[in-house]
Scaffold this motif. Structure first.
Motif, PDB file in Angstrom:
ATOM      1  N   LEU A  51       2.519   1.815  -3.493  1.00 20.31           N
ATOM      2  CA  LEU A  51       1.633   2.431  -4.493  1.00 20.31           C
ATOM      3  C   LEU A  51       1.347   3.890  -4.147  1.00 20.31           C
ATOM      4  N   ILE A  93      -6.003   3.990  -1.523  1.00 20.35           N
ATOM      5  CA  ILE A  93      -5.241   2.854  -2.057  1.00 20.35           C
ATOM      6  C   ILE A  93      -5.371   1.731  -1.049  1.00 20.35           C
ATOM      7  N   SER A  96       0.842  -1.210   0.000  1.00 19.15           N
ATOM      8  CA  SER A  96       0.000   0.000   0.000  1.00 19.15           C
ATOM      9  C   SER A  96       0.871   1.251   0.000  1.00 19.15           C
ATOM     10  N   SER A 132       1.854   7.250  -6.494  1.00 18.85           N
ATOM     11  CA  SER A 132       0.859   8.330  -6.672  1.00 18.85           C
ATOM     12  C   SER A 132       1.477   9.686  -6.370  1.00 18.85           C
ATOM     13  N   ALA A 136      -3.546   5.413   2.130  1.00 25.30           N
ATOM     14  CA  ALA A 136      -3.207   4.047   1.723  1.00 25.30           C
ATOM     15  C   ALA A 136      -3.295   3.125   2.930  1.00 25.30           C
ATOM     16  N   ALA A 164      -2.200   3.712  -9.795  1.00 25.43           N
ATOM     17  CA  ALA A 164      -1.842   4.680  -8.742  1.00 25.43           C
ATOM     18  C   ALA A 164      -1.624   6.069  -9.337  1.00 25.43           C
TER      19      ALA A 164
END
Ligand code: FES
Length: 370
Positions: free
Chosen positions: A154, A268, A151, A158, A226, A328
């Motif tokens: 990603l 996320i 998590s 982002s 996330a 992402a």
């Protein structure tokens, strides 16, 4: 001097049974205490935000407010040493034929010490500048001996997209690097005991939840959260943070005051096991409740299912997946595009009409003519 207004407080024998109690006469709340053979009466309304002093406890000669523990001398009404200027009214009493009387006209003056406002309580105004994106990683690990987190990985993708391709300011906050207390249920004492800024934040300068409040309320246009999936839910740290955000939601409940306006939230969610929809539903509900907007497709998620216990492969899969990384990046772009509608004034501003949360209603501002 005003003429005395004697009121019967009750029977001395009964009153002396309790070290501290609340007695209400008309609209006047009183904190009535008994100690060392002496009865004393001060106002029952705390100087801070009106907590019920008579429902607190007696510590020595000080009445301790049950909401945030401000202390007032039970006889003089003055605050504890160093805070004497913070005084609540004290009242004269007399005993006649075994009954206690209080003179409401004898109230001493209520005075307030000037307390420096907490920095978070400043007016909420978006500072000019590019779109600002805060990423909140809610995973838990030992940072001294870190492990891979899908998590968080990603989320980094982002934020990288936001920073390098979209020209945004970004900030990554790892919750497990902050030291902050659990919500201690001030709201459960009374809705008004749950204050903005958070009561814990105001009382405990070592508590680092202020970094989250600063980012959510004052700094960020986009909030990306996330989380791993843990037993079908978001991480325990996510919930610890969310509970401390009662202070934000409660402002709407009790005062119709929306602290988060024109903020975009997106998520996320990754897990070796499933329940993506349940986790997303929880997160969407919470961030909707505190006033956030959502881009189309407001979360990306990855799960390999209940029986996928080979976590090493899960980590490798995410690391090698261009699809997830594109996802992402796309999540960041959608969120930023939406935030730009707000920052440019192209999207109708969301306002809450006075009257509290039940009165939610959109109030549209006319777009400016080009
Ligand atoms: S300490 Fe009394 S209301 Fe906060």
């Amino acid at each position: 001097m005003a003429a005395p207004e004697w009121h019967d407080l009750g029977d001395l024998e009964t009153l002396r049974q309790s070290p501290l109690q609340e007695i209400v006469i008309g609209k006047t709340r009183l904190a009535v205490s008994w100690r060392d053979g002496k009865l004393a009466v001060i106002s029952g309304a705390c100087n801070h935000v009106g907590g019920p002093l008579g429902q607190g406890i007696l510590e020595g000669d000080y009445v301790v407010c049950p909401w945030h523990q401000w202390r007032f001398h039970r006889v003089t009404g003055k605050g504890e040493p160093g805070f004497e200027e913070d005084a609540v009214p004290a009242f004269a009493t007399k005993i006649e034929n075994g009954r206690v009387y209080v003179d409401l006209a004898s109230a001493t003056e209520r005075t307030r010490k000037k307390h420096a406002p907490h920095p978070l309580s400043r007016p909420i105004e978006r500072a000019p500048g590019p779109v600002r994106v805060v990423g909140i990683s809610t995973t838990v690990m030992d940072r001294a001996y870190p492990r891979p987190s899908t998590s968080e990985r990603l989320l980094e993708v982002s934020l990288e997209e936001a920073r390098t391709a979209q020209g945004c300011e970004t900030k990554l906050i790892r919750l497990d690097e902050l030291k902050f207390r659990h919500c201690e249920g001030f709201y459960s004492k009374s809705a008004r005991a749950c204050t903005w800024p958070c009561s814990i934040t105001q009382m405990d300068p070592t508590d680092q939840m202020d970094q989250i409040y600063e980012a959510f309320v004052h700094w960020a246009d986009v909030i990306l959260v996330a989380t791993p999936i843990r037993w079908g839910c978001a991480s325990s740290l996510y919930y610890k943070m969310v509970e401390r955000c009662n202070t934000i939601q409660n402002q709407e409940t009790i005062g119709g005051r929306v602290l988060l306006k024109n903020k975009v939230a997106a998520f996320i969610i990754t897990g070796g096991q499933d329940n993506v929809q349940g986790v997303a539903g929880q997160m969407l509900t919470f961030f909707a409740e505190i006033g956030c907007q959502f881009p189309q497709h407001p979360f990306i998620a990855h799960s390999r299912g209940w029986s996928a216990e080979d976590m090493e492969n899960n980590i490798r899969y995410v690391e090698e997946s261009s699809e997830l990384k594109d996802g992402a990046r796309g999540l960041a772009r959608r969120s930023i595009d939406m935030a730009k509608l707000f920052t440019s004034g192209q999207h109708p501003a969301l306002e809450l009409v006075p009257g509290g949360r039940k009165a939610h209603r959109l109030s549209f501002t006319e777009p400016k003519a080009p």
